[in-house]
Design an enzyme around this catalytic site. Sequence first.
Site, PDB file in Angstrom:
ATOM      1  N   ALA A 275     -57.451  -6.672  27.791  1.00  0.00           N
ATOM      2  CA  ALA A 275     -57.829  -5.477  28.552  1.00  0.00           C
ATOM      3  C   ALA A 275     -58.030  -4.279  27.630  1.00  0.00           C
ATOM      4  CB  ALA A 275     -56.755  -5.183  29.598  1.00  0.00           C
TER       5      ALA A 275
ATOM      6  N   CYS B  87     -23.306 -18.142  32.328  1.00  0.00           N
ATOM      7  CA  CYS B  87     -22.613 -18.339  33.594  1.00  0.00           C
ATOM      8  C   CYS B  87     -23.141 -17.399  34.674  1.00  0.00           C
ATOM      9  CB  CYS B  87     -21.105 -18.169  33.415  1.00  0.00           C
ATOM     10  SG  CYS B  87     -20.615 -16.525  32.847  1.00  0.00           S
TER      11      CYS B  87
ATOM     12  N   ARG C 184     -59.394  -6.950  35.005  1.00  0.00           N
ATOM     13  CA  ARG C 184     -59.128  -5.804  34.141  1.00  0.00           C
ATOM     14  C   ARG C 184     -59.866  -5.879  32.803  1.00  0.00           C
ATOM     15  NH1 ARG C 184     -55.128  -9.395  34.191  1.00  0.00           N
ATOM     16  NH2 ARG C 184     -54.130 -10.085  32.274  1.00  0.00           N
TER      17      ARG C 184
ATOM     18  N   ASP D  64     -59.034 -12.881  18.384  1.00  0.00           N
ATOM     19  CA  ASP D  64     -58.173 -13.198  19.518  1.00  0.00           C
ATOM     20  C   ASP D  64     -58.156 -14.711  19.653  1.00  0.00           C
ATOM     21  OD1 ASP D  64     -57.006 -13.580  22.154  1.00  0.00           O
ATOM     22  OD2 ASP D  64     -57.396 -11.457  22.489  1.00  0.00           O
TER      23      ASP D  64
ATOM     24  N   ASP E  99     -50.080  -7.797  22.719  1.00  0.00           N
ATOM     25  CA  ASP E  99     -49.194  -7.811  23.890  1.00  0.00           C
ATOM     26  C   ASP E  99     -47.782  -8.258  23.543  1.00  0.00           C
ATOM     27  OD1 ASP E  99     -49.631 -10.448  23.304  1.00  0.00           O
ATOM     28  OD2 ASP E  99     -50.461 -10.989  25.267  1.00  0.00           O
ATOM     29  N   ASN E 100     -47.418  -8.271  22.243  1.00  0.00           N
ATOM     30  CA  ASN E 100     -46.053  -8.648  21.893  1.00  0.00           C
ATOM     31  C   ASN E 100     -45.621  -7.910  20.638  1.00  0.00           C
ATOM     32  OD1 ASN E 100     -46.212 -10.715  19.406  1.00  0.00           O
ATOM     33  ND2 ASN E 100     -47.979 -11.066  20.754  1.00  0.00           N
TER      34      ASN E 100
ATOM     35  N   LYS F  61     -62.104 -15.485  23.952  1.00  0.00           N
ATOM     36  CA  LYS F  61     -62.202 -14.058  24.272  1.00  0.00           C
ATOM     37  C   LYS F  61     -62.967 -13.295  23.190  1.00  0.00           C
ATOM     38  CE  LYS F  61     -58.137 -13.338  27.209  1.00  0.00           C
ATOM     39  NZ  LYS F  61     -56.876 -12.580  27.376  1.00  0.00           N
TER      40      LYS F  61
END
Length: 783
Positions: A445, A599, A482, A471, A543-544, A495
């Site tokens: 995007a 837990c 988007r 990419d 994006d990371n 992409k």
Amino acid sequence: SSLTACISSLDINHPTSASGFLFLLYFFYFLIPIFNFLYYFFFFFQAEDGIRDAQESRGLGIEIAKNVALAGVHSLTIQDPAPVSPVDLGTQFFLEHTDLGKPRAAACAQRLRELNSTVDVKASDEPLDETTIQNYQVVVSTNNCSWSGLLALSELCHGHGVAFIAADLRGLASMVFVDLGDSYTVRDVDGQPPKQCMVACMETEPNGSRITCAADDEPRHPFYTGDVIRFVEVGGMPSLCSPGQEYKIKDDDKNSILIQDVSDQGAHTRGGYMIEVKQPAQLSYRSMAATASDPRLVCTDMGKFSHPGKLHTIFQALYTWQEEHGGALPAAGDTAAVGELVSGLPPECAEIGSKLVPIAIAEISPMASVIGGIVAQEILKVCTGKFTPLDQWLYFDALECLPDSVPEDVHAQGTRYDGMVSIFGRERFDKAFRSLSPFVVGAGALGCEILKNLGMMGVATAQGSMLHVTDMDTIEVSNLNRQFLFRPKDVGAPKSGTAASKAREMNPDLNIKEYTDCMGVASEGSFDKNWWGGIDMVINALDNVEARLYMDQRCLHYSKPLLEEGTRGTQGNVQVVVPFKTESYGSSRDPPEKSFLVCTVKFYPYKIEHTIHWARDNFEGNFSNEPNDVNAVIKDREAFIASLSQIPNKVHVARQLCVNAVGPRNFFECIEWARLKFEQLFCNDIQQLLHAHPPEAITATGAHFWSPPKRCPEPLRFSSEDGGHLDFIVSTANLRAQVYGIEVSTCLLYTSDAADEEDSVDLGGRRIIKKKKKKKEVGGSKK
């Protein structure tokens, strides 16, 4: 949390620094959130009859139309009969050379329709009047050359209760005006999820009931005096949780809140939740004429606190000049006209006016991208009642991007680059932009917007320059709402290659090269020292955090400027990293993500984050880890057995391996497995937990075991009439079938008398059969 609020967080107030210059020089971008609301909506480009000047492009209008079309509004009508000129190609990314001479709206309409087939896009020549104005919910005017005409349109909309938005670009300055009528209701002022907190205990005080909050690991609870809340799951006080029961917070401190006395509704025995009830806000707006002399101004940059008021005066002077000169602004390089207009400004506006008026005729893609994002967000606010709209005038400028010395070679030559040249000068434009070789990392995007802006600005259009983009991902259907460079026919394609091809279509002069590499240590052989020597800067669209840190390190190593940006919903940020002048991206780290005890996730979840973590673990275990173990055995049995020595739960792994190695023989065995998995996860495991800790269990200290933050669970009883239960069965069966290479079937559910025993699976009164089986509809029970 709105886009307009994000502007103040961007680092653009550096008139003399390279960082401020780079930021505005190369791109502006705000990502518009995609809402799936299909409201009847009208978007109107008001083109005055006098607007025929080939030097005026309308890139702002197409930016707004593109954004709202992606958002999925019901109806979008555009009007702009002006013919396409060569200058329009510098900002109107949906126009081509073959469109020259055609009406701008008609030339763009079909390409807008391709963005979203669910939106009814029309190009209209119908003028707005007392009758036609009532057909629309919102009118947006972006081609404003007459102050009296703009005021008349504003009054027309205000008088008929139609939302009106005006927006304009003047070089490196912009204006947005919003009028939503005498009475407008905002149902959600901030757009954030309702605040909530667990109830620890309740005590009665003289002034009401004091509720102690279980804020877990937070420093305080999220509520404040004046908030309105409701209760759910409060033990011993069922009437307190009745639908429609709401309570206003009278007082608050760090650990508790005070509400009205609720002791008559029972004694609190265990837990419960307080959830915020969003309160609507009633706003009142005035027409443009009523507020022009006494404007309510939104400040976007505290470093330019006085700019909005001065720009308000300058913009009105520009509108007046246009009205007196047939709709035309002073041409680039026309010092006589510029001097005449500036001399008529108040003394306090002269300094800004002398910078803005010479470039007012220009419209460039980065500024259109910013204001197009803000206006589209305002449109979505009108359609949804979510987020607080602007109040009422917004002015935004980037005059710090102007060259230190006034360029002389700014005269228009009738090309797509006239807007850039009139601001920066032809020599500077050729050296700083056309010869630039940037590297864009990511074509999602953000990447699509960046590539569009770079292409429209003429970056990498000189001989020897190159725009690089990489990419590793392929296009998915979910990207289409988007990532505007992609279309349904592109699904499955890389992409980077698709984005590069579309960028070339927007500007045939663009030199662009695409890659499908993932930037990391493994790709350093391809992106070596010689390769890095051929690029001038890096623009991240990732994006990371891991990839961002890697690119930051590479840029530091090779001394390359870096533009780092990101979005989250309606929020965005940009960081400019210039070697030896600013801090790097890795110099400041985000707080580490919170980890959860095993837990808590497995037995006592009480937050949505816990359930997401639980679901992810189950998904990876059933459909990733265990199948990978089977594949590892098939590939190298001895190596897998050797690896078991390092695994603490090797017996469990071996047992699951034996189960999964056999696998299902057909799709119906996948359904049987999914049904058993439902019973295990949502019934048996919970019953086992309640056997160990009954609902009324008491700890050694005398407290209830199931007290906040623990929440006592209830086992589910499978029902073939519950759509959620059936969705789980079918989805889980499909996933297991894909793992084992079994053909996935779209299933139909029938009552038991609608299918034979053979080749079907019984699900408590319903059966699943393959779609290819002859359909029988019994009593309307087909699903």
